[in-house]
Write a protein that holds these residues in place. Structure first.
Motif, PDB file in Angstrom:
ATOM      1  N   GLU A 157      -5.230  -7.939  11.530  1.00 56.50           N
ATOM      2  CA  GLU A 157      -5.936  -7.115  12.511  1.00 56.50           C
ATOM      3  C   GLU A 157      -4.984  -6.647  13.606  1.00 56.50           C
ATOM      4  O   GLU A 157      -5.023  -5.484  14.029  1.00 56.50           O
ATOM      5  CB  GLU A 157      -7.100  -7.896  13.126  1.00 56.50           C
ATOM      6  CG  GLU A 157      -7.969  -7.084  14.088  1.00 56.50           C
ATOM      7  CD  GLU A 157      -8.568  -5.837  13.449  1.00 56.50           C
ATOM      8  OE1 GLU A 157      -8.540  -4.777  14.096  1.00 56.50           O
ATOM      9  OE2 GLU A 157      -9.046  -5.928  12.299  1.00 56.50           O
ATOM     10  N   GLU A 158      -4.101  -7.547  14.071  1.00 56.24           N
ATOM     11  CA  GLU A 158      -3.171  -7.190  15.135  1.00 56.24           C
ATOM     12  C   GLU A 158      -2.173  -6.127  14.671  1.00 56.24           C
ATOM     13  O   GLU A 158      -1.948  -5.122  15.340  1.00 56.24           O
ATOM     14  CB  GLU A 158      -2.411  -8.441  15.609  1.00 56.24           C
ATOM     15  CG  GLU A 158      -3.241  -9.396  16.456  1.00 56.24           C
ATOM     16  CD  GLU A 158      -3.410  -8.890  17.876  1.00 56.24           C
ATOM     17  OE1 GLU A 158      -2.588  -8.079  18.337  1.00 56.24           O
ATOM     18  OE2 GLU A 158      -4.381  -9.304  18.538  1.00 56.24           O
ATOM     19  N   THR A 159      -1.558  -6.338  13.512  1.00 58.85           N
ATOM     20  CA  THR A 159      -0.479  -5.456  13.048  1.00 58.85           C
ATOM     21  C   THR A 159      -0.993  -4.156  12.447  1.00 58.85           C
ATOM     22  O   THR A 159      -0.456  -3.074  12.717  1.00 58.85           O
ATOM     23  CB  THR A 159       0.408  -6.193  12.020  1.00 58.85           C
ATOM     24  OG1 THR A 159       0.990  -7.344  12.639  1.00 58.85           O
ATOM     25  CG2 THR A 159       1.518  -5.280  11.503  1.00 58.85           C
ATOM     26  N   PHE A 160      -2.030  -4.229  11.639  1.00 59.39           N
ATOM     27  CA  PHE A 160      -2.492  -3.055  10.898  1.00 59.39           C
ATOM     28  C   PHE A 160      -3.777  -2.441  11.449  1.00 59.39           C
ATOM     29  O   PHE A 160      -4.191  -1.374  10.990  1.00 59.39           O
ATOM     30  CB  PHE A 160      -2.722  -3.428   9.422  1.00 59.39           C
ATOM     31  CG  PHE A 160      -1.499  -3.936   8.723  1.00 59.39           C
ATOM     32  CD1 PHE A 160      -0.497  -3.071   8.320  1.00 59.39           C
ATOM     33  CD2 PHE A 160      -1.354  -5.293   8.450  1.00 59.39           C
ATOM     34  CE1 PHE A 160       0.636  -3.543   7.664  1.00 59.39           C
ATOM     35  CE2 PHE A 160      -0.231  -5.773   7.795  1.00 59.39           C
ATOM     36  CZ  PHE A 160       0.770  -4.895   7.411  1.00 59.39           C
ATOM     37  N   GLY A 161      -4.407  -3.112  12.405  1.00 56.34           N
ATOM     38  CA  GLY A 161      -5.712  -2.658  12.877  1.00 56.34           C
ATOM     39  C   GLY A 161      -5.699  -1.288  13.528  1.00 56.34           C
ATOM     40  O   GLY A 161      -6.621  -0.497  13.362  1.00 56.34           O
ATOM     41  N   ASN A 162      -4.626  -0.995  14.278  1.00 60.41           N
ATOM     42  CA  ASN A 162      -4.476   0.318  14.922  1.00 60.41           C
ATOM     43  C   ASN A 162      -3.518   1.129  14.054  1.00 60.41           C
ATOM     44  O   ASN A 162      -2.297   0.986  14.150  1.00 60.41           O
ATOM     45  CB  ASN A 162      -3.944   0.167  16.342  1.00 60.41           C
ATOM     46  CG  ASN A 162      -3.866   1.493  17.086  1.00 60.41           C
ATOM     47  OD1 ASN A 162      -3.642   2.540  16.489  1.00 60.41           O
ATOM     48  ND2 ASN A 162      -4.045   1.435  18.397  1.00 60.41           N
ATOM     49  N   LEU A 163      -4.064   1.973  13.192  1.00 61.95           N
ATOM     50  CA  LEU A 163      -3.247   2.698  12.218  1.00 61.95           C
ATOM     51  C   LEU A 163      -2.215   3.588  12.899  1.00 61.95           C
ATOM     52  O   LEU A 163      -1.054   3.639  12.483  1.00 61.95           O
ATOM     53  CB  LEU A 163      -4.148   3.526  11.298  1.00 61.95           C
ATOM     54  CG  LEU A 163      -3.440   4.327  10.191  1.00 61.95           C
ATOM     55  CD1 LEU A 163      -2.613   3.422   9.304  1.00 61.95           C
ATOM     56  CD2 LEU A 163      -4.475   5.103   9.374  1.00 61.95           C
TER      57      LEU A 163
ATOM     58  N   ALA B   2      -3.096   1.345   5.967  1.00 59.15           N
ATOM     59  CA  ALA B   2      -1.732   1.466   6.491  1.00 59.15           C
ATOM     60  C   ALA B   2      -0.753   1.816   5.380  1.00 59.15           C
ATOM     61  O   ALA B   2       0.138   2.654   5.557  1.00 59.15           O
ATOM     62  CB  ALA B   2      -1.318   0.169   7.174  1.00 59.15           C
ATOM     63  N   SER B   3      -0.912   1.192   4.214  1.00 61.89           N
ATOM     64  CA  SER B   3      -0.020   1.465   3.085  1.00 61.89           C
ATOM     65  C   SER B   3      -0.164   2.903   2.613  1.00 61.89           C
ATOM     66  O   SER B   3       0.829   3.606   2.390  1.00 61.89           O
ATOM     67  CB  SER B   3      -0.332   0.509   1.931  1.00 61.89           C
ATOM     68  OG  SER B   3      -0.129  -0.834   2.308  1.00 61.89           O
ATOM     69  N   THR B   4      -1.396   3.349   2.476  1.00 64.54           N
ATOM     70  CA  THR B   4      -1.645   4.709   2.000  1.00 64.54           C
ATOM     71  C   THR B   4      -1.061   5.742   2.947  1.00 64.54           C
ATOM     72  O   THR B   4      -0.395   6.692   2.517  1.00 64.54           O
ATOM     73  CB  THR B   4      -3.160   4.953   1.846  1.00 64.54           C
ATOM     74  OG1 THR B   4      -3.691   4.003   0.921  1.00 64.54           O
ATOM     75  CG2 THR B   4      -3.439   6.350   1.331  1.00 64.54           C
ATOM     76  N   GLU B   5      -1.293   5.563   4.246  1.00 66.19           N
ATOM     77  CA  GLU B   5      -0.810   6.543   5.221  1.00 66.19           C
ATOM     78  C   GLU B   5       0.715   6.519   5.340  1.00 66.19           C
ATOM     79  O   GLU B   5       1.357   7.570   5.459  1.00 66.19           O
ATOM     80  CB  GLU B   5      -1.447   6.281   6.586  1.00 66.19           C
ATOM     81  CG  GLU B   5      -1.068   7.283   7.670  1.00 66.19           C
ATOM     82  CD  GLU B   5      -1.545   8.706   7.390  1.00 66.19           C
ATOM     83  OE1 GLU B   5      -1.185   9.604   8.181  1.00 66.19           O
ATOM     84  OE2 GLU B   5      -2.243   8.933   6.382  1.00 66.19           O
TER      85      GLU B   5
END
Length: 301
Positions: A145-151, A208-211
């Motif tokens: 949530e911390e690392t990937f939560g804010n795309l 995050a991976s897709t973007e």
């Protein structure tokens, strides 16, 4: 009444009109067509290079040729990708992201850039006498949530890491043009999944991976030399499915999954940097210091 003179057989015949020579500002080559595309945009920079006439500015030739190479010489596709890149860079301002400090809690220890050279003088004269690596240590993620939560924030950090690596290629001062077959201005990428705790079902990770894959395929063409996925758990296979949606087949061939990261150093025996494998950190089979000691990444606080 004047007499009509018979035609003179020796009189010079009027010449057929010659096609006009292209004006100096008209595109005559694919590279020049791409240069016209750049001139139509408000943002003049890619990868730290302020773009100029590629016929006299080698750094610009390198950048524009990479867009042609990425599209197998298809000028229409190259112009479209180039336009999208310029618009994206105008909006995101990647060079400013290098100066930004990111959240230590979210991103500390997750990304590094390392540079290895035969010697500094040789690296200045010969772009093949240096090797640049980016390292993504996804096993170091403490909180999904911390690392990937804010795309948006994650993409900004990831772009900053890539821009740091591209800067090490010294493109603005490059003196050797590239071709469709010779291009030493590329980067090794290593993704380490050791001790990874998140699963493919995480919507934040998938987003995050897709973007990231989409953005990098568009904005950083022909910068990848080889990509190594090390310490890969079987469950991460979904990543390859995502990549095939956005990445060209010839690029997919540069991807190498490895279950044991300690074998990585054995992959670089052909480099012009002597003993490259030994320079890598010990956990990747080399004899060098760990990434925290020898690498650098986006600033965190």
């Amino acid at each position: 009444m004047a007499e009509t003179q018979p035609p003179n057989p020796e009189a010079p015949k009027p010449e057929a009109p010659k096609p006009e020579a292209p004006k100096p500002d008209e595109p005559t080559t694919p590279i020049q067509e791409l240069w016209k595309t750049v001139q139509a945009q408000s943002h003049p920079e890619i990868w730290g290079v302020t773009l100029a006439d590629p016929s006299t500015h080698i750094p610009s030739q390198i950048v524009l040729q990479k867009y042609l190479n990425a599209n197998d010489g298809d000028v229409v596709k190259a112009k479209d990708q180039l336009t999208k890149t310029l618009e994206w860079r105008a909006k995101l301002q990647p060079l400013e992201l290098i100066k930004k400090s990111f959240s230590k809690t979210k991103f500390e220890g997750l990304g590094y850039v390392t540079k290895y050279v035969a010697d500094e003088k040789a690296a200045e004269d010969d772009p093949e006498a240096r090797e640049i690596f980016t390292w993504n240590i996804y096993g170091g993620v403490k909180s999904i949530e911390e690392t990937f939560g804010n795309l948006e924030e994650f993409i900004a950090w990831r772009v900053a890491l890539m821009e740091l690596a591209v800067r090490e290629l010294s493109l603005p001062t490059a003196t050797k043009p590239i071709t469709a077959d010779w291009d030493p201005y590329k980067i090794f990428q290593v993704h380490d999944y050791k001790s990874i705790s998140f699963l493919r079902q995480s919507p934040q990770v998938k987003a995050a991976s897709t973007e990231t894959i989409r953005v990098f395929a568009m904005a950083y063409p022909e910068l990848l030399k080889e990509k190594f996925f090390v310490n890969v758990p079987a469950i991460m296979g979904f990543m390859y499915g995502l990549m095939k949606l956005f990445v060209a087949p010839k690029t997919i061939k540069k991807f190498h999954p490895m279950s044991n990261g300690a074998n990585l150093a054995k992959e670089f025996t052909d480099s012009k940097v002597p003993g490259l494998g030994e320079k890598l950190p010990a956990e990747y089979g080399g004899k060098g210091a760990d990434l925290k000691a020898q690498g650098k990444g986006p600033s965190v606080e």
